[in-house]
Motif scaffolding. Sequence first.
Motif, PDB file in Angstrom:
ATOM      1  N   LEU A 146       0.860  -1.177   0.000  1.00 12.33           N
ATOM      2  CA  LEU A 146       0.000   0.000   0.000  1.00 12.33           C
ATOM      3  C   LEU A 146       0.898   1.229   0.000  1.00 12.33           C
ATOM      4  N   ALA A 147       0.455   2.271  -0.690  1.00 21.89           N
ATOM      5  CA  ALA A 147       1.187   3.542  -0.686  1.00 21.89           C
ATOM      6  C   ALA A 147       0.239   4.617  -0.179  1.00 21.89           C
ATOM      7  N   ALA A 148       0.646   5.314   0.873  1.00 20.90           N
ATOM      8  CA  ALA A 148      -0.197   6.343   1.490  1.00 20.90           C
ATOM      9  C   ALA A 148       0.439   7.714   1.326  1.00 20.90           C
ATOM     10  N   VAL A 149      -0.360   8.675   0.871  1.00 20.35           N
ATOM     11  CA  VAL A 149       0.081  10.067   0.741  1.00 20.35           C
ATOM     12  C   VAL A 149      -0.394  10.823   1.982  1.00 20.35           C
ATOM     13  N   LEU A 150       0.547  11.404   2.729  1.00 15.86           N
ATOM     14  CA  LEU A 150       0.249  12.102   3.979  1.00 15.86           C
ATOM     15  C   LEU A 150       0.674  13.558   3.860  1.00 15.86           C
ATOM     16  N   ARG A 151      -0.265  14.463   4.105  1.00 16.37           N
ATOM     17  CA  ARG A 151       0.046  15.892   4.036  1.00 16.37           C
ATOM     18  C   ARG A 151       0.004  16.477   5.450  1.00 16.37           C
ATOM     19  N   PHE A 152       1.118  17.079   5.876  1.00 16.35           N
ATOM     20  CA  PHE A 152       1.253  17.610   7.222  1.00 16.35           C
ATOM     21  C   PHE A 152       1.036  19.120   7.223  1.00 16.35           C
ATOM     22  N   PRO A 153       0.709  19.693   8.377  1.00 15.29           N
ATOM     23  CA  PRO A 153       0.530  21.147   8.455  1.00 15.29           C
ATOM     24  C   PRO A 153       1.808  21.919   8.125  1.00 15.29           C
ATOM     25  N   ALA A 154       2.953  21.348   8.468  1.00 12.50           N
ATOM     26  CA  ALA A 154       4.242  21.988   8.200  1.00 12.50           C
ATOM     27  C   ALA A 154       5.331  20.928   8.219  1.00 12.50           C
TER      28      ALA A 154
END
Length: 315
Positions: free
Chosen positions: A173-181
């Motif tokens: 599985l490949a997960a794209v994670l977007r953080f606040p900074a």
Amino acid sequence: MVVVGAGIAGVACANELTRAGVPVEVRERARLTGGRMASESFDGRPADLGAAYLTVDDPDFAEVVDGWRAAGLIRPWTDTLIAYGPEGQREVAGPMRWAAPRGLRSLVEHLARDLTVVHDRVVMTVEPGPRVDGRACEAAVLAMPGPQAALLLDPALAAATRAVAAQRWSSALAAVLRFPARRWTDFRGAFVNDHPLLRLVCDDGDRRGDVAPVLVAHTTPEFAAAHLLQPTTAGPAIEEAVRDLLGLPEPAELVHVHRWTYATPTDGGDGTYHLDDDGIGVAGDAFGRPRVQSAWRSGRDLGRALAARLLADRG
């Protein structure tokens, strides 16, 4: 003739045939070219979901990379990654990893720019003749993981059936994670050893060159196998594991979880491709190391062999 699959192996094969003057149509079941060199756009920004990067040690493939670089599609990324393990973390030097600012898919699309590629075209059967979905053709190439090719092949095509049956694949599985900074120290990418969930984590902002606070995590085959039916449900566990690995206090937005039922070949065939007397070819990185370069070389070599055979048959 017909090439089934518009990943880099299928496109490389079709290009060789086209250069030799052999008419070829590439049929792709997905809506886009690229195969496992997949990248998707999220809020206008691409993220790589399949192959994380590419490496080069073949002079012929180096010429292809030079072409991409001249077109502004690829850049050298890093020759050093981090490895996490039970003993802690350490730097791991290796070959230069190349990345694509617009996503690795853009590289395959560039190679396919002069080809006839039909998207959203599901091929159901490849039969003796050869015949693809009931229509006769000079030859047929299956440029896809062996288990997928096996579903298309008529059992009477015994040699091709044996070739694809020899392949073994693992899931991810490949997960794209977007953080606040960006709260992590520079690490570019990290191999994660002996972890129950994570296998690789890449700083997609560093890889892309836009320093966006985005990480892409790839899971172990064992974890993926337990979540193939509902990959999205695995997202929270992946996000938690990444934050724990990097010591990140703030939660991330789970942008996307992509399922790769056939992510990486673990055992394939001999040589760089399969081509039998029935006019059926099979190409891909299962015929070598699981690398972008291997897939390209497999398709290139098969295309050349097929072109020589077809032109000789025509006299």
